[in-house]
Design an enzyme around this catalytic site. Structure first.
Site, short mmCIF file in Angstrom:
data_model
loop_
_atom_site.label_atom_id
_atom_site.label_comp_id
_atom_site.label_asym_id
_atom_site.label_seq_id
_atom_site.Cartn_x
_atom_site.Cartn_y
_atom_site.Cartn_z
N GLY A 1 -14.92 3.73 -1.09
CA GLY A 1 -14.01 2.72 -1.63
C GLY A 1 -13.83 1.47 -0.77
O GLY A 1 -12.93 0.67 -1.06
N ASP B 1 -6.08 -3.69 -7.99
CA ASP B 1 -6.93 -2.53 -7.68
C ASP B 1 -8.00 -2.29 -8.75
O ASP B 1 -9.16 -1.99 -8.43
CB ASP B 1 -6.08 -1.26 -7.53
N LYS C 1 3.78 1.46 -4.08
CA LYS C 1 3.34 0.64 -5.22
C LYS C 1 4.30 0.73 -6.41
O LYS C 1 4.43 -0.23 -7.16
CB LYS C 1 1.91 1.01 -5.61
N TYR D 1 -12.36 5.71 1.93
CA TYR D 1 -13.46 5.17 2.73
C TYR D 1 -13.30 5.60 4.18
O TYR D 1 -12.21 5.99 4.60
CB TYR D 1 -13.52 3.64 2.61
N ALA E 1 -4.94 11.76 -11.19
CA ALA E 1 -3.99 11.12 -12.11
C ALA E 1 -2.77 10.64 -11.34
O ALA E 1 -1.65 10.62 -11.87
CB ALA E 1 -3.60 12.10 -13.21
N GLY E 2 -2.98 10.24 -10.08
CA GLY E 2 -1.90 9.68 -9.28
C GLY E 2 -1.85 8.17 -9.44
O GLY E 2 -2.39 7.61 -10.41
N GLY E 3 -1.24 7.49 -8.48
CA GLY E 3 -1.05 6.04 -8.57
C GLY E 3 -2.35 5.28 -8.66
O GLY E 3 -2.48 4.33 -9.44
N THR F 1 0.84 -1.19 0.00
CA THR F 1 0.00 0.00 0.00
C THR F 1 0.87 1.24 0.00
O THR F 1 2.10 1.15 -0.15
CB THR F 1 -1.02 -0.07 1.17
N MET G 1 -12.85 6.71 -3.92
CA MET G 1 -11.97 5.58 -3.55
C MET G 1 -11.61 5.59 -2.07
O MET G 1 -11.24 4.57 -1.51
CB MET G 1 -10.69 5.61 -4.38
P1 NDP Z 1 -1.29 9.97 -5.24
O1 NDP Z 1 -0.59 10.78 -4.21
O2 NDP Z 1 -0.52 9.13 -6.17
O3 NDP Z 1 -2.18 10.97 -6.17
C1 NDP Z 1 -2.96 11.98 -5.59
C2 NDP Z 1 -3.92 12.56 -6.65
O4 NDP Z 1 -4.85 13.39 -5.95
C3 NDP Z 1 -3.25 13.43 -7.70
O5 NDP Z 1 -3.97 13.32 -8.91
C4 NDP Z 1 -3.40 14.85 -7.11
O6 NDP Z 1 -3.41 15.88 -8.07
C5 NDP Z 1 -4.78 14.73 -6.51
N1 NDP Z 1 -5.06 15.67 -5.41
C6 NDP Z 1 -4.50 15.67 -4.17
N2 NDP Z 1 -5.06 16.65 -3.42
C7 NDP Z 1 -5.97 17.28 -4.21
C8 NDP Z 1 -6.88 18.36 -4.00
N3 NDP Z 1 -6.95 19.01 -2.82
N4 NDP Z 1 -7.69 18.72 -5.02
C9 NDP Z 1 -7.64 18.08 -6.21
N5 NDP Z 1 -6.80 17.04 -6.47
C10 NDP Z 1 -5.99 16.66 -5.47
O7 NDP Z 1 -2.38 9.12 -4.41
P2 NDP Z 1 -3.07 7.75 -4.89
O8 NDP Z 1 -3.45 7.91 -6.30
O9 NDP Z 1 -2.21 6.59 -4.53
O10 NDP Z 1 -4.36 7.65 -3.93
C11 NDP Z 1 -5.52 8.44 -4.16
C12 NDP Z 1 -6.65 8.02 -3.23
O11 NDP Z 1 -7.13 6.72 -3.54
C13 NDP Z 1 -6.26 7.97 -1.74
O12 NDP Z 1 -7.29 8.59 -1.00
C14 NDP Z 1 -6.20 6.49 -1.43
O13 NDP Z 1 -6.51 6.22 -0.08
C15 NDP Z 1 -7.29 5.95 -2.37
N6 NDP Z 1 -7.13 4.51 -2.69
C16 NDP Z 1 -8.12 3.63 -2.31
C17 NDP Z 1 -8.02 2.29 -2.61
C18 NDP Z 1 -9.11 1.35 -2.18
O14 NDP Z 1 -8.89 0.13 -2.19
N7 NDP Z 1 -10.27 1.84 -1.83
C19 NDP Z 1 -6.85 1.73 -3.32
C20 NDP Z 1 -5.89 2.73 -3.71
C21 NDP Z 1 -6.02 4.06 -3.38
P3 NDP Z 1 -2.03 16.53 -8.60
O15 NDP Z 1 -1.51 15.59 -9.65
O16 NDP Z 1 -2.44 17.84 -9.14
O17 NDP Z 1 -1.09 16.64 -7.41
#
Ligand code: NDP
Length: 272
Positions: free
Chosen positions: A238, A102, A66, A217, A128-130, A62, A215
């Site tokens: 999520g 996922d 990843k 929870y 557009a994160g992980g 987690t 996503m």
């Molecule tokens: P990352 O750090 O890789 O990416 C974060 C993303 O959120 C980026 O696109 C970022 O934008 C955007 N972001 C962050 N803060 C803001 C804000 N205030 N307003 C708008 N956009 C924002 O995180 P992950 O992708 O790994 O995780 C994202 C979420 O998904 C987490 O909450 C995690 O807990 C959840 N998750 C849930 C899972 C499940 O099984 N339910 C599995 C995996 C993840 P920018 O590119 O501009 O910085």
């Protein structure tokens, strides 16, 4: 002999994965032990390798590891390659296979648990994160009419599209175009909810009877789900994705598919 697994993360104390896998093991009569493993931020590979060398059978991975897990694996499944991210490690003799469950977990939760088909729908993926990167391939496999990606930093959404684009189905959408489009399913894959903030999505993006999925929870509605509920949209967090990705990992490791309904009901009750 008891097979050992763990979820590796930082932080990891909050993870619900041990209780989910314990429930799967009870149901399937599997002799497993599943714990939490805190890895120092710069020492994922050492931590995972020590666990593997100690005789473990596999691990879930987690935040924030990843990508490190992707590099750590000797071989990777097609779905892990597509998102360039690994959340499941399978330790074979002298060989580590990296997978990502996922995307399948998200799609099963939406289609099977919530009952929202994705075929032919218009989906907006926010972020557009992980997490977003990991689910794009599985969402495309469900054959929506459109899968649009929007992100606070637009170049990252465009980068995913440029990398993964195979058909016209997938495109990046900027904040000026977004108000002109309406979606059946809107998925918040940002971490905005962690800081109780809201990604920029116009109210006009929610079609009648849309499904809003966050996503993240926890207890109560996230700001994104509260906004969506105000438009009359259906809402889901999520927790189902978490349970479904765990079930897929259990299947990858043990070749048995546990039922997810009872565990999901328990976790939902606990969150009330
Ligand atoms: P990352 O750090 O890789 O990416 C974060 C993303 O959120 C980026 O696109 C970022 O934008 C955007 N972001 C962050 N803060 C803001 C804000 N205030 N307003 C708008 N956009 C924002 O995180 P992950 O992708 O790994 O995780 C994202 C979420 O998904 C987490 O909450 C995690 O807990 C959840 N998750 C849930 C899972 C499940 O099984 N339910 C599995 C995996 C993840 P920018 O590119 O501009 O910085």
């Amino acid at each position: 002999m008891t097979d050992r697994y763990a979820v590796i993360g930082n932080p990891v104390a909050h993870s619900r994965s041990p209780e989910i896998h314990a429930a799967f093991a009870r149901e399937c009569g599997a002799d497993i032990e599943y714990g939490r493993l805190l890895a120092p931020v710069a020492r994922f590979a050492e931590t995972a390798e020590a666990f593997r060398a100690g005789g473990a059978a596999g691990a879930n991975v987690t935040l924030p590891f990843k990508l490190e897990a992707f590099a750590f694996a000797h071989a990777r499944t097609a779905r892990a390659e597509r998102g360039r991210s690994v959340n499941t490690l399978h330790f074979e003799t002298n060989h580590v296979v990296g997978d990502n469950t996922d995307g399948v977990g998200l799609c099963r939760d939406i289609e099977q648990n919530i009952g929202q088909p994705l075929l032919g729908t218009r989906i907006l993926l926010i972020g557009a994160g992980g997490a977003a990167r990991a689910v794009v391939g599985a969402l495309m496999d469900c054959q929506p009419e459109l899968l649009a990606i929007t992100n606070r930093t637009p170049a990252k959404a465009q980068a995913i599209v440029d990398e993964i684009n195979v058909k016209n189905m997938l495109r990046a959408v900027g904040l000026t175009e977004l108000p002109k489009l309406r979606f059946d399913v809107l998925i918040n894959a940002t971490s905005a909810s962690l800081s109780a903030s809201l990604p920029l999505v116009p109210l006009s993006s929610f079609d009648n009877n849309a499904l809003a999925y966050d996503m993240m929870y926890g207890k109560g509605l996230t700001p994104f789900l509260a906004l969506a509920a105000g438009t009359g949209a259906r809402t889901a967090d999520g927790i189902g994705m978490l349970v479904e990705q765990a079930a897929e990992a259990f299947y990858v490791w043990r070749g048995v598919r546990p039922s997810t309904g009872p565990v999901l009901d328990l976790l939902k009750q606990a969150a009330r």
